[in-house]
Design a protein around this motif. Structure first.
Motif, PDB file in Angstrom:
ATOM      1  N   LEU A  21      -2.957  -5.009   8.369  1.00  0.00           N
ATOM      2  CA  LEU A  21      -2.331  -6.258   8.794  1.00  0.00           C
ATOM      3  C   LEU A  21      -0.851  -6.189   8.450  1.00  0.00           C
ATOM      4  O   LEU A  21      -0.487  -5.916   7.309  1.00  0.00           O
ATOM      5  CB  LEU A  21      -2.993  -7.445   8.084  1.00  0.00           C
ATOM      6  N   GLY A  24       2.934  -8.237   9.023  1.00  0.00           N
ATOM      7  CA  GLY A  24       3.594  -9.465   9.455  1.00  0.00           C
ATOM      8  C   GLY A  24       5.071  -9.442   9.154  1.00  0.00           C
ATOM      9  O   GLY A  24       5.507  -8.827   8.171  1.00  0.00           O
ATOM     10  N   ALA A  31       0.513 -13.269   6.755  1.00  0.00           N
ATOM     11  CA  ALA A  31      -0.207 -12.065   6.348  1.00  0.00           C
ATOM     12  C   ALA A  31      -0.548 -12.095   4.864  1.00  0.00           C
ATOM     13  O   ALA A  31      -1.657 -11.712   4.460  1.00  0.00           O
ATOM     14  CB  ALA A  31       0.624 -10.829   6.688  1.00  0.00           C
ATOM     15  N   VAL A  90      -1.992  -4.278   3.644  1.00  0.00           N
ATOM     16  CA  VAL A  90      -1.223  -5.375   4.226  1.00  0.00           C
ATOM     17  C   VAL A  90       0.251  -5.080   3.967  1.00  0.00           C
ATOM     18  O   VAL A  90       0.622  -4.696   2.857  1.00  0.00           O
ATOM     19  CB  VAL A  90      -1.613  -6.738   3.609  1.00  0.00           C
TER      20      VAL A  90
END
Length: 339
Positions: free
Chosen positions: A142, A144, A152, A169
């Motif tokens: 993920l 962001g 995120a 992430v």
């Protein structure tokens, strides 16, 4: 990989910030993203409470290294320059890529009657979980940017309880303290304020085309600043009584990230004109959280050379590749906090 050290003439934080989302990089990013966009298909995601979100899914024709879900910033979209740039780098390196549109971003204003606000976290959690269910992968990532980085990080904090598996992430210049970010937009270089006022106004007008009964058209004509717009829309179209409580509703300070259980890399710059690096000290210390602070880079810029290539795209790819080398996203695989 080498730390971010741009040429001297590229170290201006405003130049870096502008090049992140507009200017001469736009045609270059679209050119580099031809393969990503040519195979992309629009997918509609039926989230809880009747909410619908949409995004662009690009799958590898052969074996995939994993699934990377990308989140754009406020008033961006799945076609934003920085998302195309990062997505095309990941796709060219063998990852499936899903670029999610947040509510009322991109061509999605017709999907939900209620207005977007930054505290609408559950629907984004639902969307990430649905994407993973529809496109099952052994490895999941993920990424962001800006407000998308804020989302995120909040998703990462809730991922285990929400049934979301994440190997890595990455949050690039995430909004940490929304009150300070709003102050910076209102009191800093006027170009940023004008940019976001115009984009938000345009988005709100587009929303009225689909839901005229929302009835704020006449008032919108009178609202000329972010402060005035928040002052009008927050108490009328959110659950919050005032702007201050709304902005605090998606702050990352306090305990929001205290119990992180998935590996998170937060990448930001000391000269970001919108996200103040001083707020990094207020984040909780957690072995799952690594903070990477560069001297230069502006807001989501990190342009490393005169070919206008992005260092942060390479950094994201390196982090995803490194995460694939771990047997599992276990506590033993997490990196120590670096400040």
């Amino acid at each position: 990989m080498q730390p971010f050290r741009p040429p001297v003439l590229l170290r201006n934080p405003h130049l870096q910030s502008i090049l992140a989302s507009t200017g001469p990089r736009k045609p270059l990013a679209r050119l580099r993203a031809r393969r990503l966009r040519s195979v992309a298909r629009t997918e509609l995601l039926a989230c809880s409470d009747g909410v619908r979100l949409a995004g662009q899914y690009s799958a590898q024709s052969g074996p995939s290294k994993g699934l990377a879900i990308l989140l754009h910033g406020w008033e961006g979209c799945a076609e934003s320059l920085y998302l195309l740039s990062a997505g095309s780098r990941l796709f060219a390196s063998g990852y499936d890529v899903f670029r999610l549109n947040l509510r009322d971003h991109g061509p999605t204003h017709h999907l939900n009657r209620e207005l977007f606000n930054s505290t609408r976290l559950q629907e984004v959690i639902d969307a990430v979980r649905l994407v993973q269910q529809h496109h099952a992968s052994a490895r999941n990532f993920l990424v962001g940017f800006s407000l998308g980085g804020n989302f995120a990080l909040r998703i990462a904090a809730r991922a285990p309880a929400a049934g979301i598996g994440l190997d890595q992430v990455v949050a690039v210049c995430p909004v940490l303290n929304p009150r300070k970010t709003m102050d910076a937009l209102e009191t800093g270089w006027w170009v940023y304020h004008r940019y976001f006022v115009r984009k938000w106004q345009r988005s709100l007008r587009r929303k009225l085309e689909h839901f005229p009964e929302l009835g704020y058209g006449d008032e919108l004509l009178k609202l000329k600043t972010l402060r005035a717009m928040n002052g009008y829309f927050v108490p009328r179209y959110t659950e919050f009584p005032d702007t201050r409580s709304y902005l605090d509703g998606y702050s990352l300070l306090g305990d929001t990230l205290r119990d992180l259980q998935v590996p998170v890399q937060l990448i930001t710059s000391r000269d970001d004109p919108m996200i103040l690096a001083e707020d990094l000290a207020a984040l909780p210390r957690n072995n799952a959280l690594t903070i990477e602070l560069t001297e230069h880079g502006g807001h989501c810029g990190f342009i490393e050379n005169w070919r206008l290539q992005s260092w942060v795209d390479r950094r994201i790819l390196a982090l995803c590749d490194a995460a694939r080398g771990h047997d599992s996203p276990s506590p033993a695989a997490r990196r120590p906090l670096r400040r």
